[in-house]
Design an enzyme around this catalytic site. Sequence first.
Site, PDB file in Angstrom:
ATOM      1  N   ASP A  91      -3.149   5.249 -57.797  1.00  0.00           N
ATOM      2  CA  ASP A  91      -3.002   3.948 -58.449  1.00  0.00           C
ATOM      3  C   ASP A  91      -1.669   3.346 -58.016  1.00  0.00           C
ATOM      4  OD1 ASP A  91      -1.091   5.337 -59.843  1.00  0.00           O
ATOM      5  OD2 ASP A  91      -1.961   5.010 -61.813  1.00  0.00           O
ATOM      6  N   ASP A 260     -12.419   5.329 -62.867  1.00  0.00           N
ATOM      7  CA  ASP A 260     -11.584   6.502 -63.120  1.00  0.00           C
ATOM      8  C   ASP A 260     -11.207   6.471 -64.577  1.00  0.00           C
ATOM      9  OD1 ASP A 260      -9.419   4.271 -62.747  1.00  0.00           O
ATOM     10  OD2 ASP A 260      -8.394   5.955 -63.679  1.00  0.00           O
ATOM     11  N   CYS A 298     -27.899  20.066 -69.975  1.00  0.00           N
ATOM     12  CA  CYS A 298     -26.932  20.209 -68.876  1.00  0.00           C
ATOM     13  C   CYS A 298     -27.149  21.522 -68.136  1.00  0.00           C
ATOM     14  CB  CYS A 298     -25.516  20.156 -69.440  1.00  0.00           C
ATOM     15  SG  CYS A 298     -24.228  20.161 -68.181  1.00  0.00           S
ATOM     16  N   CYS A 300     -24.761  22.766 -66.007  1.00  0.00           N
ATOM     17  CA  CYS A 300     -23.464  23.182 -65.460  1.00  0.00           C
ATOM     18  C   CYS A 300     -23.194  24.655 -65.793  1.00  0.00           C
ATOM     19  CB  CYS A 300     -22.337  22.280 -65.970  1.00  0.00           C
ATOM     20  SG  CYS A 300     -21.598  22.757 -67.549  1.00  0.00           S
ATOM     21  N   CYS A 303     -22.680  25.349 -69.558  1.00  0.00           N
ATOM     22  CA  CYS A 303     -23.877  25.255 -70.399  1.00  0.00           C
ATOM     23  C   CYS A 303     -24.907  26.335 -70.079  1.00  0.00           C
ATOM     24  CB  CYS A 303     -24.485  23.860 -70.274  1.00  0.00           C
ATOM     25  SG  CYS A 303     -23.406  22.597 -70.996  1.00  0.00           S
ATOM     26  N   HIS A 329     -17.151  20.884 -68.224  1.00  0.00           N
ATOM     27  CA  HIS A 329     -18.455  20.334 -68.625  1.00  0.00           C
ATOM     28  C   HIS A 329     -18.411  18.797 -68.685  1.00  0.00           C
ATOM     29  CE1 HIS A 329     -21.947  19.267 -71.035  1.00  0.00           C
ATOM     30  NE2 HIS A 329     -21.102  18.630 -71.824  1.00  0.00           N
TER      31      HIS A 329
END
Length: 363
Positions: A91, A260, A298, A300, A303, A329
């Site tokens: 940024d 973002d 989920c 992932c 999970c 997660h």
Amino acid sequence: MHDLFSLHRTDGSARRGTLRLTHGVVETPTFMPVGTAATVKALTPDEVRSAHSQILLANTYHLWLRPGKELLVEAGGLHRFMAWDGPILTDSGGFQVFSLQERRKLDDDGVTFQSHIDGSTHRFTPETVIAFEEALGVDVAMVLDVCTKLPATREQLAEAVRMTTAWAQRARDAWSSERTAVFAIMQGGLDPELRERSAREIVALDFPGGLSVGETREEMYVTARGSAALLPENKPRYLMGVGTVRDIIMAVDCGIDMFDCVYPTRCGRNARAMTRSGEYNIRNAAYVRDFSPVDPACDCYVCTTYTRAYLNHLFRANEMLGPRLLSYHNVYVLNDLMRGAREAIERGEWAAYRDRVLAATAP
Ligand SMILES: [Zn+2]
């Protein structure tokens, strides 16, 4: 040089594109987790990658103050220093510096400010900021902008537009590395005419546009839609600081490509789970004996491996694994949301996808 951005398909205003950067390709729409101090808080680069992040954001203001340019150059650049080999966007530092209020002084040439860490004096100009970002070797550098705290008078907003354009022109003249793409930031607050002026001036400089939006949801949607329409089709559009599932979906619907926010990792550290069916606090008593996954929808690592009861226990026991697992997660959820968005736009099913996500996460 290759094209920075290609637009593959639109569905309504939603866009499916590809951004080609020095350290890799980014499929859009995309979410960028924030690595403020050269780290996405609590996650290793391997974890950031396996959560399907394609690009991350780092903060110019924070890295300028600590560890500083000299050390980052000595380390071989920001990528090598933090051991992340994918794309990085920095940024402009404008937002942080202008938030310092009494500790900064703006003039036509730049802004002088005092470090929040040790009170030392520093100076940002469009040239010093671009030189810093190039020295770090980042893929996308944002141009130093003049931020106005809202609410502001029309005169204040007009002055911020004028200076931001002048600074973007100077950054353009100072920009020397083909390895770093440069984006400018639109100003104008919530004033449609000033935003249009700002967009026109940035487009005239041939920069992709970054934008920030108002305080409320309603302002965000109106401003994001209006601003996206002012920017050229063939350049990426970046909405700064947006990171909830619902806000991102609405912004994709407005024609934005990049986002973002610290939101998913901040939530992760504070026991707040983001899921396909809304958010909840995993510390709550309701989860003490809940042996289901954090988000049953989920796939992932967290999970498929742990239970709500285990994460509830970790947070209650102040174990650092709790914030780590939940940050992972949450970032995964947003990246997965973006993958779903890209696929829906490709299939021409964006509206149905949008409505499904909004209905499932309705507060
Ligand atoms: Zn998960």
